[in-house]
Design a protein around this motif. Structure first.
Motif, PDB file in Angstrom:
ATOM      1  N   ARG A 225     141.628 -32.345  -8.490  1.00 17.66           N
ATOM      2  CA  ARG A 225     140.522 -31.447  -8.135  1.00 17.66           C
ATOM      3  C   ARG A 225     140.968 -29.986  -8.178  1.00 17.66           C
ATOM      4  N   THR A 226     140.012 -29.104  -8.330  1.00 19.92           N
ATOM      5  CA  THR A 226     140.270 -27.665  -8.372  1.00 19.92           C
ATOM      6  C   THR A 226     139.495 -27.002  -7.247  1.00 19.92           C
ATOM      7  N   GLU A 227     140.199 -26.231  -6.430  1.00 14.29           N
ATOM      8  CA  GLU A 227     139.559 -25.498  -5.336  1.00 14.29           C
ATOM      9  C   GLU A 227     140.353 -24.262  -4.983  1.00 14.29           C
TER      10      GLU A 227
ATOM     11  N   ARG B 103     142.097 -19.843  -7.114  1.00 12.61           N
ATOM     12  CA  ARG B 103     141.698 -21.199  -7.510  1.00 12.61           C
ATOM     13  C   ARG B 103     142.929 -21.926  -8.029  1.00 12.61           C
ATOM     14  N   VAL B 104     143.118 -23.142  -7.537  1.00 11.64           N
ATOM     15  CA  VAL B 104     144.267 -23.950  -7.943  1.00 11.64           C
ATOM     16  C   VAL B 104     143.805 -25.357  -8.313  1.00 11.64           C
ATOM     17  N   ARG B 105     144.567 -25.972  -9.197  1.00 15.86           N
ATOM     18  CA  ARG B 105     144.345 -27.379  -9.542  1.00 15.86           C
ATOM     19  C   ARG B 105     145.422 -28.171  -8.811  1.00 15.86           C
ATOM     20  N   ILE B 106     144.996 -29.210  -8.132  1.00 15.55           N
ATOM     21  CA  ILE B 106     145.917 -30.054  -7.380  1.00 15.55           C
ATOM     22  C   ILE B 106     146.416 -31.152  -8.327  1.00 15.55           C
ATOM     23  N   VAL B 107     147.701 -31.118  -8.665  1.00 14.46           N
ATOM     24  CA  VAL B 107     148.265 -32.109  -9.592  1.00 14.46           C
ATOM     25  C   VAL B 107     148.851 -33.300  -8.834  1.00 14.46           C
TER      26      VAL B 107
ATOM     27  N   CYS C  41     149.147 -28.778   0.685  1.00 20.97           N
ATOM     28  CA  CYS C  41     149.871 -29.145  -0.531  1.00 20.97           C
ATOM     29  C   CYS C  41     151.133 -28.303  -0.676  1.00 20.97           C
ATOM     30  N   HIS C  42     152.208 -28.949  -1.096  1.00 22.87           N
ATOM     31  CA  HIS C  42     153.441 -28.241  -1.401  1.00 22.87           C
ATOM     32  C   HIS C  42     153.217 -27.399  -2.660  1.00 22.87           C
ATOM     33  N   PRO C  43     153.933 -26.300  -2.807  1.00 21.34           N
ATOM     34  CA  PRO C  43     153.747 -25.444  -3.996  1.00 21.34           C
ATOM     35  C   PRO C  43     153.912 -26.186  -5.320  1.00 21.34           C
ATOM     36  N   HIS C  44     154.826 -27.158  -5.391  1.00 18.71           N
ATOM     37  CA  HIS C  44     155.025 -27.892  -6.651  1.00 18.71           C
ATOM     38  C   HIS C  44     153.869 -28.845  -6.956  1.00 18.71           C
ATOM     39  N   GLU C  45     152.944 -29.038  -6.020  1.00 15.44           N
ATOM     40  CA  GLU C  45     151.784 -29.898  -6.232  1.00 15.44           C
ATOM     41  C   GLU C  45     150.580 -29.115  -6.743  1.00 15.44           C
ATOM     42  N   LEU C  46     150.719 -27.793  -6.882  1.00 18.22           N
ATOM     43  CA  LEU C  46     149.601 -26.929  -7.276  1.00 18.22           C
ATOM     44  C   LEU C  46     149.890 -26.192  -8.565  1.00 18.22           C
ATOM     45  N   ARG C  47     148.837 -25.945  -9.338  1.00 20.66           N
ATOM     46  CA  ARG C  47     148.909 -25.128 -10.547  1.00 20.66           C
ATOM     47  C   ARG C  47     147.739 -24.143 -10.526  1.00 20.66           C
ATOM     48  N   PRO C  48     147.929 -22.933 -11.032  1.00 20.55           N
ATOM     49  CA  PRO C  48     146.796 -22.000 -11.117  1.00 20.55           C
ATOM     50  C   PRO C  48     145.693 -22.615 -11.977  1.00 20.55           C
ATOM     51  N   ALA C  49     144.467 -22.402 -11.574  1.00 21.87           N
ATOM     52  CA  ALA C  49     143.331 -22.966 -12.329  1.00 21.87           C
ATOM     53  C   ALA C  49     142.812 -21.989 -13.352  1.00 21.87           C
TER      54      ALA C  49
END
Length: 63
Positions: free
Chosen positions: A23-25, A8-12, A55-63
């Motif tokens: 959003r988180t998915e 699960r990741v949060r899209i920043v 999404c590029h890796p820098h656009e995602l964060r672990p949820a």
């Protein structure tokens, strides 16, 4: 950052579709992304009107 399928990741931020921001998915990819996706991860089930996004890796964060 390396993710695994089902994480699960949060899209920043999302260059592919800005509506997905916040959003988180879950990550879909079974292996790290390559040249076909320009190094972007596939995030699935964003919403009823937003399909899977890349999404590029820098656009995602672990949820």
């Amino acid at each position: 950052m390396v993710f695994n399928a089902g994480d699960r990741v949060r899209i920043v931020a999302c260059e592919d579709d800005p509506r997905a921001t916040g959003r988180t998915e879950r990550i879909v990819d079974q292996v790290p992304p390559g040249p076909l996706t320009a190094g972007r991860w596939t995030v699935n089930r964003i919403g009823p009107l937003i399909g899977p996004v890349l999404c590029h890796p820098h656009e995602l964060r672990p949820a």
